[in-house]
Write an enzyme that holds these catalytic residues in place. Structure first.
Site, PDB file in Angstrom:
ATOM      1  N   VAL A   1       0.761  -1.305  -0.081  1.00  0.00           N
ATOM      2  CA  VAL A   1       0.208  -0.412   0.114  1.00  0.00           C
ATOM      3  C   VAL A   1       0.918   1.187   0.135  1.00  0.00           C
ATOM      4  O   VAL A   1       0.324   1.923  -0.734  1.00  0.00           O
ATOM      5  CB  VAL A   1      -1.455  -0.279   1.109  1.00  0.00           C
ATOM      6  CG1 VAL A   1      -2.156   1.034   1.051  1.00  0.00           C
ATOM      7  CG2 VAL A   1      -1.116  -1.055   1.227  1.00  0.00           C
TER       8      VAL A   1
ATOM      9  N   ALA B   1       9.809   5.995   6.164  1.00  0.00           N
ATOM     10  CA  ALA B   1      10.428   5.588   6.978  1.00  0.00           C
ATOM     11  C   ALA B   1      10.180   4.167   6.214  1.00  0.00           C
ATOM     12  O   ALA B   1       9.447   3.527   6.235  1.00  0.00           O
ATOM     13  CB  ALA B   1       9.855   5.504   7.992  1.00  0.00           C
TER      14      ALA B   1
ATOM     15  N   GLU C   1      -9.802   4.926   6.560  1.00  0.00           N
ATOM     16  CA  GLU C   1     -10.827   4.730   5.983  1.00  0.00           C
ATOM     17  C   GLU C   1     -10.367   3.866   5.550  1.00  0.00           C
ATOM     18  O   GLU C   1     -10.965   2.576   4.914  1.00  0.00           O
ATOM     19  CB  GLU C   1     -11.077   5.445   4.749  1.00  0.00           C
ATOM     20  CG  GLU C   1     -11.739   5.267   3.650  1.00  0.00           C
ATOM     21  CD  GLU C   1     -13.262   4.934   4.038  1.00  0.00           C
ATOM     22  OE1 GLU C   1     -14.160   5.621   4.801  1.00  0.00           O
ATOM     23  OE2 GLU C   1     -14.105   3.844   4.537  1.00  0.00           O
TER      24      GLU C   1
ATOM     25  N   ILE D   1     -13.413   0.564  -0.402  1.00  0.00           N
ATOM     26  CA  ILE D   1     -14.609   0.872  -0.222  1.00  0.00           C
ATOM     27  C   ILE D   1     -15.115   1.751   0.989  1.00  0.00           C
ATOM     28  O   ILE D   1     -14.451   1.277   2.211  1.00  0.00           O
ATOM     29  CB  ILE D   1     -15.599  -0.903   0.439  1.00  0.00           C
ATOM     30  CG1 ILE D   1     -15.047  -1.452  -0.400  1.00  0.00           C
ATOM     31  CG2 ILE D   1     -17.227  -0.076   0.660  1.00  0.00           C
ATOM     32  CD1 ILE D   1     -15.849  -3.116   0.182  1.00  0.00           C
TER      33      ILE D   1
ATOM     34  N   GLU E   1      -1.896 -15.990   2.426  1.00  0.00           N
ATOM     35  CA  GLU E   1      -0.930 -15.856   2.447  1.00  0.00           C
ATOM     36  C   GLU E   1      -0.351 -16.970   2.806  1.00  0.00           C
ATOM     37  O   GLU E   1      -0.780 -17.863   2.954  1.00  0.00           O
ATOM     38  CB  GLU E   1      -0.644 -14.771   3.964  1.00  0.00           C
ATOM     39  CG  GLU E   1      -1.456 -13.905   4.320  1.00  0.00           C
ATOM     40  CD  GLU E   1       0.118 -12.552   3.314  1.00  0.00           C
ATOM     41  OE1 GLU E   1       0.758 -13.257   4.029  1.00  0.00           O
ATOM     42  OE2 GLU E   1      -0.927 -11.134   3.280  1.00  0.00           O
TER      43      GLU E   1
ATOM     44  N   LYS F   1     -12.425  -6.348  11.765  1.00  0.00           N
ATOM     45  CA  LYS F   1     -12.851  -4.992  11.400  1.00  0.00           C
ATOM     46  C   LYS F   1     -13.952  -5.245  11.757  1.00  0.00           C
ATOM     47  O   LYS F   1     -14.817  -3.877  12.042  1.00  0.00           O
ATOM     48  CB  LYS F   1     -12.855  -5.603   9.528  1.00  0.00           C
ATOM     49  CG  LYS F   1     -11.260  -5.933   9.150  1.00  0.00           C
ATOM     50  CD  LYS F   1     -11.717  -6.563   7.711  1.00  0.00           C
ATOM     51  CE  LYS F   1      -9.544  -6.103   7.007  1.00  0.00           C
ATOM     52  NZ  LYS F   1      -9.630  -6.855   5.576  1.00  0.00           N
TER      53      LYS F   1
ATOM     54  N   GLY G   1      -5.634  -5.030  -1.799  1.00  0.00           N
ATOM     55  CA  GLY G   1      -5.040  -4.575  -2.796  1.00  0.00           C
ATOM     56  C   GLY G   1      -4.259  -2.745  -2.970  1.00  0.00           C
ATOM     57  O   GLY G   1      -4.736  -2.442  -2.142  1.00  0.00           O
TER      58      GLY G   1
HETATM   59  P1  NAP Z   1       3.016  -4.597   3.804  1.00  0.00           P
HETATM   60  O1  NAP Z   1       3.414  -4.953   2.374  1.00  0.00           O
HETATM   61  O2  NAP Z   1       3.699  -5.418   4.290  1.00  0.00           O
HETATM   62  O3  NAP Z   1       5.176  -3.146   4.378  1.00  0.00           O
HETATM   63  C1  NAP Z   1       4.724  -3.396   4.814  1.00  0.00           C
HETATM   64  C2  NAP Z   1       5.810  -1.459   5.374  1.00  0.00           C
HETATM   65  O4  NAP Z   1       6.285  -1.435   6.512  1.00  0.00           O
HETATM   66  C3  NAP Z   1       7.325  -2.037   4.274  1.00  0.00           C
HETATM   67  O5  NAP Z   1       7.682  -1.102   3.646  1.00  0.00           O
HETATM   68  C4  NAP Z   1       8.183  -2.233   5.652  1.00  0.00           C
HETATM   69  O6  NAP Z   1      10.038  -1.583   5.047  1.00  0.00           O
HETATM   70  C5  NAP Z   1       7.594  -1.207   6.195  1.00  0.00           C
HETATM   71  N1  NAP Z   1       8.029  -1.688   7.963  1.00  0.00           N
HETATM   72  C6  NAP Z   1       7.350  -2.993   8.555  1.00  0.00           C
HETATM   73  N2  NAP Z   1       7.817  -2.765   9.823  1.00  0.00           N
HETATM   74  C7  NAP Z   1       9.056  -2.006  10.386  1.00  0.00           C
HETATM   75  C8  NAP Z   1       9.124  -1.366  11.141  1.00  0.00           C
HETATM   76  N3  NAP Z   1       9.150  -1.771  12.484  1.00  0.00           N
HETATM   77  N4  NAP Z   1      10.377  -0.388  10.993  1.00  0.00           N
HETATM   78  C9  NAP Z   1       9.640   0.972   9.482  1.00  0.00           C
HETATM   79  N5  NAP Z   1       9.056   0.651   9.121  1.00  0.00           N
HETATM   80  C10 NAP Z   1       8.530  -0.910   8.569  1.00  0.00           C
HETATM   81  O7  NAP Z   1       2.397  -3.842   4.494  1.00  0.00           O
HETATM   82  P2  NAP Z   1       0.777  -3.322   3.213  1.00  0.00           P
HETATM   83  O8  NAP Z   1       0.291  -5.158   2.334  1.00  0.00           O
HETATM   84  O9  NAP Z   1       1.130  -2.758   2.232  1.00  0.00           O
HETATM   85  O10 NAP Z   1      -0.377  -3.008   4.777  1.00  0.00           O
HETATM   86  C11 NAP Z   1      -0.079  -1.577   5.643  1.00  0.00           C
HETATM   87  C12 NAP Z   1      -0.633  -1.546   5.903  1.00  0.00           C
HETATM   88  O11 NAP Z   1      -2.496  -1.630   5.339  1.00  0.00           O
HETATM   89  C13 NAP Z   1      -1.022  -2.947   7.052  1.00  0.00           C
HETATM   90  O12 NAP Z   1      -1.825  -2.351   8.413  1.00  0.00           O
HETATM   91  C14 NAP Z   1      -2.678  -4.026   6.528  1.00  0.00           C
HETATM   92  O13 NAP Z   1      -3.267  -4.401   7.212  1.00  0.00           O
HETATM   93  C15 NAP Z   1      -3.229  -2.275   5.814  1.00  0.00           C
HETATM   94  N6  NAP Z   1      -3.660  -2.887   4.799  1.00  0.00           N
HETATM   95  C16 NAP Z   1      -3.446  -3.720   3.472  1.00  0.00           C
HETATM   96  C17 NAP Z   1      -3.850  -3.810   2.321  1.00  0.00           C
HETATM   97  C18 NAP Z   1      -3.012  -4.289   1.365  1.00  0.00           C
HETATM   98  O14 NAP Z   1      -4.386  -4.970   0.523  1.00  0.00           O
HETATM   99  N7  NAP Z   1      -1.951  -4.994   1.662  1.00  0.00           N
HETATM  100  C19 NAP Z   1      -5.985  -3.447   2.247  1.00  0.00           C
HETATM  101  C20 NAP Z   1      -5.968  -2.692   3.591  1.00  0.00           C
HETATM  102  C21 NAP Z   1      -5.113  -1.981   4.737  1.00  0.00           C
HETATM  103  P3  NAP Z   1      10.692  -2.334   4.106  1.00  0.00           P
HETATM  104  O15 NAP Z   1       9.551  -2.303   3.206  1.00  0.00           O
HETATM  105  O16 NAP Z   1      11.450  -2.325   4.473  1.00  0.00           O
HETATM  106  O17 NAP Z   1      10.652  -4.394   4.920  1.00  0.00           O
END
Ligand code: NAP
Length: 437
Positions: free
Chosen positions: A17, A46, A130, A137, A191, A206, A307
């Site tokens: 994201v 960060a 949101e 959504i 996953e 949620k 997504g």
């Molecule tokens: P992700 O792909 O796992 O990305 C996490 C990011 O956070 C990475 O860039 C990681 O850095 C960074 N990070 C993690 N721990 C860290 C730390 N201790 N210090 C600094 N940076 C750190 O996660 P995502 O899928 O984008 O999801 C992000 C959030 O959105 C989550 O809360 C998730 O529940 C929510 N969300 C995601 C989706 C989805 O479709 N993916 C949908 C709705 C909500 P590195 O890249 O360097 O490892």
């Protein structure tokens, strides 16, 4: 170009994201400035590893591992790291440094929401989330703003794309759970460790967020009754289809009105949904939230629940809102827990059920089953009997599919226990709730 005021935006996380949010902030900078009334300046991102390969091209100099320093002096902090720590600490630091915050972190809000909202309240900061309940959504703003003058009676949500994808394929292809799960993992819908999705943890987080908003009540995650979909098999799917239902993993948030007062129930479980109900037509990995409100009636919000780029859309909407508030000043809507309604345990919930039993195929069995149900305050609406195996001299086995009228969950589960011990029931095949009346 209009000379807008500049707002400093810090982004924590550049994964699925975060990287899309960064890219869109840069690509649409002029348009976003016009909409927000301020230039949104991405001050830094960060991450854990500044050299990691990203989904999109972003300047290397934006990246840092020093989130603490990036946060200081920022007007808006976007948290897209996920997990509890250090996300919680960073958000509290951001709030106390005077920033408004935007997060998609359902795990954090479902477990530490009150702490974050209280901290924001203390300093007059705003928390936007949101993307935390249903990805792209829009559902938080409708519940918080659009329906603020109404009374929400019930929310039924398909809020987990992975489980909807699995159940949908089981339904449409007659496939088994384990085969579809393996396929979903191969295709990236699930996953490697699917527990959070298939056991309903993600949906429960949620549900806690949606119920808190809808009923102006703090709903701790522990108060959400949770069941996953791992017990759903092909035969249950076939039986559901035969009876005109589809099985969906639902997050149900309900207002209960009794003579003693109002309370709420928040629960996640696989349930039978009538094929004519709008939620039955939610296919694949899509999500939908069906809201029943006293004055507005039935509303349904539908779309992509996850997504990277889809979720980034919801996050950017929040960033624009935060920027507008920053420019206009004034107090945001804040979180309201003024109702603080009691949350009832699952045993007090009332729904319809479908009970499937294998029984001895001999005279008197149906009468025993019917009287056990009636003694347990469970009233029968429909019964269908089919022969499973002929007896060859011994009693054969028949399958009874019993649809009930509304019954109290505790009465129902006590009665099913008595049926299982009654001597005429060979096997309790399944007990499923029916939702969506
Ligand atoms: P992700 O792909 O796992 O990305 C996490 C990011 O956070 C990475 O860039 C990681 O850095 C960074 N990070 C993690 N721990 C860290 C730390 N201790 N210090 C600094 N940076 C750190 O996660 P995502 O899928 O984008 O999801 C992000 C959030 O959105 C989550 O809360 C998730 O529940 C929510 N969300 C995601 C989706 C989805 O479709 N993916 C949908 C709705 C909500 P590195 O890249 O360097 O490892």
């Amino acid at each position: 170009m209009t000379d807008y005021r500049r707002l400093r935006v810090a982004l924590l996380g550049a994964g699925a994201v975060g990287s899309q949010v960064a890219a869109l902030l840069r690509q649409h900078a002029d348009e976003l400035a016009d909409r927000a009334g301020a230039r949104l300046e991405l001050a830094g991102i960060a991450v854990r590893d500044v050299d990691a390969k990203r989904d999109v091209d972003l300047p290397r100099e934006l990246f840092t591992t020093d989130a603490e320093s990036l946060i200081v002096g920022s007007d808006i902090v976007i948290e897209l790291m996920g997990g509890i720590e250090p996300a919680r600490a960073y958000l509290l630091h951001a709030i106390n440094s005077g920033a408004d915050i935007v997060t998609a972190n359902k795990a954090l809000l479902a477990t530490h929401g009150p702490e974050i909202f209280d901290a924001a309240d203390q300093v007059g900061a705003e928390v936007y989330y949101e993307a935390a309940a249903a990805g792209a959504i829009p559902i938080i703003r409708p519940l918080r703003d659009s329906l603020a003058g109404d009374r929400v009676q019930r929310i039924m949500g398909i809020v987990n794309g992975t489980t909807n994808y699995i159940l949908d394929r089981m339904d449409t292809e007659g496939a088994e759970f384990s085969d579809v799960l393996a396929d979903a993992q191969r295709l990236g819908y699930a996953e490697a460790d699917p527990t959070a999705d298939v056991e309903g943890y993600d949906a429960a987080q949620k549900a806690a967020i949606l119920a808190s908003l809808a009923f102006h009540t703090t709903v701790p995650l522990e108060a959400v009754h949770r069941e996953g979909i791992t017990s759903i098999d092909k035969s249950m799917m076939d039986a559901a289809r035969h009876a005109g239902y589809v099985i969906k993993l639902l997050a149900v948030c309900e207002r209960l009105v009794e003579a003693s007062g109002e309370s709420i129930s928040v629960r996640v479980y696989p349930a039978l949904v009538d094929r004519k109900h709008p939620l039955a037509s939610v296919h694949g990995a899509n999500n939908a939230v069906f809201v029943q409100a006293e004055a507005a009636g039935n509303l349904m919000f539908y779309g992509a629940g996850a997504g990277g780029v889809q979720t980034a859309s919801a996050v950017l909407g929040d960033v624009v809102s935060a920027a507008r508030r920053h420019i206009a000043g004034g107090v945001g809507v804040g979180e309201s827990t003024l109702a603080n309604l009691p949350i009832v345990p699952i045993g007090r919930v009332t729904t319809r059920y479908q009970i499937t039993l294998e029984v001895d195929d001999q005279p008197g069995v149906l009468a025993t089953v019917a009287s056990t149900l009636s003694d347990g305050r469970v009233s029968i609406a429909t019964v269908e009997q089919t022969v499973v195996s002929a007896g060859n001299g011994e009693p054969g086995v028949a399958r009874l599919v019993i649809g009930t009228h509304k019954a109290v969950e505790q009465d129902l589960s006590d009665t099913v226990e008595r049926l299982a011990a009654s001597g005429v029931v060979e096997r309790v095949v399944s007990v499923l709730r029916v939702e969506g009346d």
